[in-house]
Design a protein around this motif. Sequence first.
Motif, mmCIF file in Angstrom:
data_model
loop_
_atom_site.group_PDB
_atom_site.id
_atom_site.type_symbol
_atom_site.label_atom_id
_atom_site.label_comp_id
_atom_site.label_asym_id
_atom_site.label_seq_id
_atom_site.Cartn_x
_atom_site.Cartn_y
_atom_site.Cartn_z
ATOM 1 N N LEU A 18 0.852 -1.178 0.000
ATOM 2 C CA LEU A 18 0.000 0.000 0.000
ATOM 3 C C LEU A 18 0.894 1.236 0.000
ATOM 4 O O LEU A 18 1.653 1.452 0.957
ATOM 5 C CB LEU A 18 -0.912 0.005 1.239
ATOM 6 N N GLU A 22 -1.797 6.392 -1.573
ATOM 7 C CA GLU A 22 -3.073 5.702 -1.721
ATOM 8 C C GLU A 22 -3.815 5.633 -0.382
ATOM 9 O O GLU A 22 -5.034 5.812 -0.314
ATOM 10 C CB GLU A 22 -2.849 4.282 -2.269
ATOM 11 N N ILE A 26 -7.508 7.093 0.358
ATOM 12 C CA ILE A 26 -8.577 6.290 0.967
ATOM 13 C C ILE A 26 -9.171 7.031 2.162
ATOM 14 O O ILE A 26 -10.395 7.132 2.315
ATOM 15 C CB ILE A 26 -8.055 4.890 1.372
ATOM 16 N N LYS A 66 -9.994 -3.216 -0.585
ATOM 17 C CA LYS A 66 -8.821 -3.128 -1.457
ATOM 18 C C LYS A 66 -8.025 -4.436 -1.449
ATOM 19 O O LYS A 66 -7.607 -4.922 -2.492
ATOM 20 C CB LYS A 66 -7.912 -1.976 -1.026
#
Length: 171
Positions: A18, A22, A26, A66
């Motif tokens: 991750l 990102e 989120i 995700k």
Amino acid sequence: MTVYIALLRAVNVAGTALQMTELKSICEGLGFTDVKTYIQSGNVLFRSDEAEAKVAGKLDEALGQKFGKKPGVMVRSTEELEAIAENSPFPEAKPNFLLVHFLPEKAPNAALDKMVAPDGEEAVVAGREIYVHYPIGSGKSKLKLPALKPGTSRNLNTVRKLAEMARAMEG
């Protein structure tokens, strides 16, 4: 608005990649504001009007979508993180040899009963945290402590830095 610090479990290890950009995206998508990340191990600070359990659940759910499974998210307030950083039961330990294991809920009374510490590790339970001093470093340690499994850990240097960043956000 409350400043929260979220510590993600099992991110950027074991194939769960991750990017922090990102993660920030989120969090913003969930309505959190003033989002900041710190290092690549899944640390994010943000503001929200919602309760701690609600923000933890929303973030865990979004990350679960995700990754295909929820990683686990431990959330603390600025005051909680400052107290965790200041109340280390191992004041003589090198900060990078002292890990704070953050748990999703209060540690069970028997949390340390099954501890196997072949390298002289010491552990102390403090509510939703377990402090562990690793005299030879956590990377070389053969410590076995099942109570740590649902949580995530950060060394004391990282905890102090996150507390400092959160306090600066409090303004």
